[in-house]
Design an enzyme around this catalytic site. Structure first.
Site, PDB file in Angstrom:
ATOM      1  N   GLU A   1       7.721  44.520 -18.584  1.00 15.00           N
ATOM      2  CA  GLU A   1       6.870  43.331 -18.709  1.00 15.00           C
ATOM      3  C   GLU A   1       7.683  42.128 -19.182  1.00 15.00           C
ATOM      4  OE1 GLU A   1       2.474  45.309 -19.602  1.00 15.00           O
ATOM      5  OE2 GLU A   1       3.855  44.974 -21.260  1.00 15.00           O
TER       6      GLU A   1
ATOM      7  N   ARG B   1       0.053 -11.658  -0.377  1.00 20.51           N
ATOM      8  CA  ARG B   1      -0.213 -10.227  -0.168  1.00 20.51           C
ATOM      9  C   ARG B   1       0.751  -9.702   0.894  1.00 20.51           C
ATOM     10  NH1 ARG B   1      -3.387  -7.021   3.369  1.00 20.51           N
ATOM     11  NH2 ARG B   1      -4.038  -5.058   2.402  1.00 20.51           N
TER      12      ARG B   1
ATOM     13  N   GLU C   1      -8.505  -2.632  -0.101  1.00 25.41           N
ATOM     14  CA  GLU C   1      -8.733  -3.174   1.235  1.00 25.41           C
ATOM     15  C   GLU C   1      -9.963  -2.541   1.878  1.00 25.41           C
ATOM     16  OE1 GLU C   1      -6.426  -3.877   5.489  1.00 25.41           O
ATOM     17  OE2 GLU C   1      -5.662  -2.385   4.089  1.00 25.41           O
TER      18      GLU C   1
ATOM     19  N   LYS D   1     -11.531 -11.575  -1.143  1.00 27.60           N
ATOM     20  CA  LYS D   1     -10.464 -12.239  -0.390  1.00 27.60           C
ATOM     21  C   LYS D   1     -10.833 -12.184   1.084  1.00 27.60           C
ATOM     22  CE  LYS D   1      -5.889 -11.370   1.459  1.00 27.60           C
ATOM     23  NZ  LYS D   1      -6.405 -11.097   2.805  1.00 27.60           N
TER      24      LYS D   1
ATOM     25  N   GLU E   1     -11.016  -7.139   5.704  1.00 20.32           N
ATOM     26  CA  GLU E   1     -10.548  -7.265   7.092  1.00 20.32           C
ATOM     27  C   GLU E   1     -11.813  -7.224   7.940  1.00 20.32           C
ATOM     28  OE1 GLU E   1      -7.569  -7.900   8.071  1.00 20.32           O
ATOM     29  OE2 GLU E   1      -6.677  -7.759   6.079  1.00 20.32           O
TER      30      GLU E   1
ATOM     31  N   HIS F   1      -3.262  -0.519   0.217  1.00 18.90           N
ATOM     32  CA  HIS F   1      -3.423  -0.817   1.646  1.00 18.90           C
ATOM     33  C   HIS F   1      -4.224   0.309   2.282  1.00 18.90           C
ATOM     34  CE1 HIS F   1      -1.855  -0.452   5.910  1.00 18.90           C
ATOM     35  NE2 HIS F   1      -2.271  -1.695   5.896  1.00 18.90           N
ATOM     36  N   ASN F   2      -5.121  -0.030   3.234  1.00 15.74           N
ATOM     37  CA  ASN F   2      -5.966   0.992   3.883  1.00 15.74           C
ATOM     38  C   ASN F   2      -6.581   1.920   2.834  1.00 15.74           C
ATOM     39  OD1 ASN F   2      -5.359  -0.047   6.383  1.00 15.74           O
ATOM     40  ND2 ASN F   2      -3.983   1.607   7.008  1.00 15.74           N
TER      41      ASN F   2
ATOM     42  N   HIS G   1     -10.352   2.629  10.228  1.00 17.36           N
ATOM     43  CA  HIS G   1      -9.180   1.983  10.827  1.00 17.36           C
ATOM     44  C   HIS G   1      -9.463   1.788  12.306  1.00 17.36           C
ATOM     45  CE1 HIS G   1      -5.145   0.530  10.383  1.00 17.36           C
ATOM     46  NE2 HIS G   1      -4.705   1.255  11.391  1.00 17.36           N
TER      47      HIS G   1
ATOM     48  N   ASP H   1     -11.652  -2.484   5.642  1.00 12.60           N
ATOM     49  CA  ASP H   1     -11.509  -2.782   7.072  1.00 12.60           C
ATOM     50  C   ASP H   1     -12.876  -2.549   7.704  1.00 12.60           C
ATOM     51  OD1 ASP H   1     -10.333  -3.353   9.460  1.00 12.60           O
ATOM     52  OD2 ASP H   1      -8.710  -1.918   9.263  1.00 12.60           O
TER      53      ASP H   1
END
Length: 752
Positions: free
Chosen positions: A161, A543, A337, A435, A386, A307-308, A352, A339
């Protein structure tokens, strides 16, 4: 020393919530609308493992570690529970959110009271585990490994052990050495180790030669450290400005031996606890809180940006999720972000465009942002829109933001007159900014100028997209659509405009008008016009976003962008990589609030800083950084499926900053020892601009036949490092702390 339970070590013995978890109970596990099954869950006696039983015959019992839990959310706070469980069961629901890529565990209790007790009990244990110092975590981990090695559960260890245990703790020893260790501790000659013999084995195993040497050098009071001895160590080695009272406070706080404590003496155990506590680690404890001036304009700060944000994986076919927003916000991200595209039934969707990524409702994302925007940081969040929607769905977007976000949404400038500069993070605490495009100038808010112009809603990001093939429509095919006034009016301090030249921006753009730059354009400007870019970024926000060709959601190097003063350097938070390590390191200090004040030479127009051509100026503080990589402790096994697989670790030290400061060094690898490898290697780096330098400690597993494997890393700004002998925590690829692992280094900065 017993191996059978940690209840007494939780500090929660007798707690009714803990006892409730130990008794366990039935919960409904939810995977889909049709897959909702009863399972029995309980906390194991070790208080570190949750056990749950499957109804399937012969299936192995399921367990997960408390250390694997990121958080526990009460209510229908996951996409699964919101989708599959009715509103009336809100108070019975809770979710266990795991670190890394493991899926959430969505559960429904039999009553609101039981759900609350599960959540409260789990949170108490998680908080307790988080509050342990690294030495205590180390003890927990070793005892846990001992327990696993004790196959028959008799609280004794045989030689077989013991060998199994040594492999569990990631170190290989030959049979002769294992037998020698065993014989030395088996004082009863019984053929097994138990009680005090196991304790002796533990102490023999965990003795650290490097700590013994440091302690021996400074313990000048009958072999122990007095307050004066400790003060000498703190001032000489650690370069700390401390008093005798501070040394006495540390002894009072960390010395485990009551007799030594009464005599204001520090034993070796107490000294190790001092060194391993968060105060003694490499990150300056003063930087764990917000310590910078937060009253400067927004443009004077680096801002943690995603991002994304909606993606959990890659941007061609990965899933979109509200969970991705929650995770980014909880990591301190302050610019996310969205989109947005027209959806069926008049409901705008986030995904996306022109790809196979899944879709998520815009309103659900706005609700998630409302609920999680200010849990990790009270400073403002920017929603980077976006917008690809029709007029009707734009109006619905505006309605959702106003109705869901309420008073948190900034809908007009602060004050009663037209401002001349961006407000500060301090002034915008608890506020959410939009934004995007705006139909008119901001001063229209004050002079009732409601004249609108047709605006092209195609963003700069779409215009510059680099995706090849059919994923992206040619620019000529893109239709121009009008921007809804309701949506336009929500854009206050972050109006998107097209960038042509710095001269044009200075002449024609106001402080609240900002541009987005694809990474290649930003890199070109940072290399060829850095001083002009820095000056531009003193007044206006910029950005930066990854190239459209990064369909795997990989990341670019953010450092050159920061060197040019860019604030919103957006990265794919969903992708673990060196670039994200550096990003998280940049935002580690200042309370992880997502805002870091730029150096004065990047804020003051009197200076002409150029990171690529260093001239004499306040930024030039040439320094020699000495780093000695001494040892590592309890590195994790990488291949747990192969019990005999042991890591061969080496350490790489990397410096990021202005081009002239970039450097790296690495140690040799050590064969078959992840438990306590020792290098004692010294390295020297010349740093010209310390205020922009970031240091990364990387631990890898050496492999002769294939690529080296990642073990752990830790990244922080040079200006946030403590001097002297310091322990460095290690993080996983996804940024979670590895509970028991760490490096031990010596750091010294000397003016060159």
């Amino acid at each position: 020393m017993e191996l059978d339970g940690n209840l007494g070590k939780t500090g929660l013995e007798g707690d009714k919530d803990l006892q409730f978890l130990l008794n366990g109970g039935e919960l409904t596990k939810v995977k889909s609308e049709s897959w909702q099954k009863k399972r029995f869950f309980r906390l194991h006696e070790d208080c570190e493992t949750v056990w749950h039983k499957s109804s399937r015959l012969f299936k192995k019992e399921n367990t997960f570690s408390i250390n694997d839990i990121d958080s526990v959310r009460h209510g229908r706070e996951s996409e699964g529970l919101q989708k599959y469980i009715m509103d009336s069961l809100e108070e019975c629901c809770f979710s266990i959110i795991f670190k890394g890529k493991r899926k959430n565990l969505d559960l429904v209790a039999n009553s609101p009271e039981e759900a609350k007790q599960w959540v409260t009990g789990l949170e108490k244990i998680i908080t307790h585990m988080d509050n342990l110092n690294s030495q205590q975590k180390s003890e927990h981990w070793i005892i846990s490994c001992m327990r696993k090695a004790d196959k028959n559960g008799d609280n004794m260890m045989t030689l077989s052990e013991l060998k199994h245990f040594m492999r569990q703790i990631n170190t290989e020893v030959d049979d002769t050495y294992a037998a020698m260790l065993f014989e030395k501790c088996d004082t009863s000659k019984s053929g097994t180790l138990e009680g005090e013999e196991i304790k002796q084995f533990y102490e023999l195993l965990t003795s650290r030669q490097e700590i013994n040497e440091i302690y021996g050098k400074y313990a000048q009071t009958d072999g122990l450290m007095s307050a004066d001895d400790l003060l000498n160590f703190l001032r000489t080695e650690q370069r700390e400005s401390v008093t005798l009272e501070d040394a006495e406070r540390l002894i009072e706080k960390y010395e485990p031996n009551l007799t030594a404590k009464l005599n204001t003496l520090l034993t070796k155990d107490g000294f190790l606890r001092c060194l391993t506590h968060t105060e003694g680690c490499i990150l300056n404890p003063a930087h764990k809180q917000v310590y910078q001036d937060m009253s400067r304009p927004l443009s004077h700060y680096f801002i943690s940006s995603s991002h994304n944000t909606y993606l959990m994986e890659d941007q061609l076919k990965g899933p979109s999720s509200t969970e991705a927003y929650i995770r980014a916000l909880l990591k301190g991200c302050r610019c996310v972000e969205l989109d947005i595209w027209d959806g069926p039934n008049g409901e705008p969707l986030i995904y996306h465009g022109h790809t196979l990524t899944s879709k998520v409702l815009f309103r659900d994302v706005i609700k998630a942002i409302r609920d999680y925007a200010f849990k990790a940081s009270e400073y403002p969040v920017i929603l980077s829109l976006e917008n690809h929607c029709s007029m009707e769905q734009q109006k619905l977007m505006a309605h959702y933001m106003v109705s869901i976000l309420g008073s948190a949404l900034l809908t007009q400038p602060l004050g009663n007159e037209m401002p001349t500069a961006l407000p500060s993070p301090q002034e915008l605490k608890g506020r959410i900014l939009v934004k995007g495009k705006r139909l008119n100038k901001l001063d229209a808010v004050f002079n009732n100028n409601n004249v609108t112009v047709e605006a092209d809603t195609v963003s700069e990001e779409d215009e510059a997209a680099e995706v090849k093939g059919n994923e992206q429509k040619p620019k000529s095919e893109k239709s121009k659509i009008r921007l809804a006034k309701e949506l336009s009016d929500l854009v206050i301090y972050c109006k998107s405009v097209h960038f042509s030249t710095f001269e044009n921006s200075k002449e024609k753009h106001s402080f609240y008008e900002m541009s987005s730059f694809k990474e290649s354009k930003a890199k070109q400007l940072a290399e060829n016009a850095a001083t002009a870019f820095i000056r531009h970024n003193m007044e206006k926000l910029s950005r930066i976003y990854p190239a459209g060709s990064r369909t795997d959601s990989s990341n670019y190097n953010p450092v050159p962008m920061w060197n040019a003063g860019c604030q919103i350097v957006a990265l794919n938070f969903q992708t673990p990589c060196k670039q994200m390590d550096v990003n998280q390191g940049r935002f580690l200090p200042n309370g992880k609030c997502g805002y870091v004040l730029k150096p004065e030479f990047m804020r003051n127009p009197d200076f002409n800083f150029d990171p690529n051509n260093l001239s004499v100026g306040p930024w030039l503080k040439k320094t020699t950084l000495h780093i000695m990589v001494i040892s590592a402790q309890q590195l994790p096994k990488l291949n747990k499926d192969k019990p005999k697989s042991i890591v061969d670790p080496f350490v790489k030290v990397e410096i990021f900053g202005v081009p002239g400061d970039r450097a790296s060094e690495q140690t040799h690898h050590i064969n078959n020892n992840g438990f306590n490898p020792m290098w004692n290697k010294r390295y020297k780096f010349t740093v010209n601009v310390p205020e922009l330098a970031i240091v990364r400690f990387l631990v890898m597993d050496y492999d002769t036949a294939s690529a080296n494997d990642f073990i752990g890393q830790y990244t922080l700004p040079l200006t946030s490092m403590q001097m002297g002998y310091r322990h460095v925590p290690l993080l996983t690829e996804r940024g979670d702390v590895i509970p028991s692992a760490g490096l031990f280094v010596h750091v010294m900065l000397v003016d060159a």
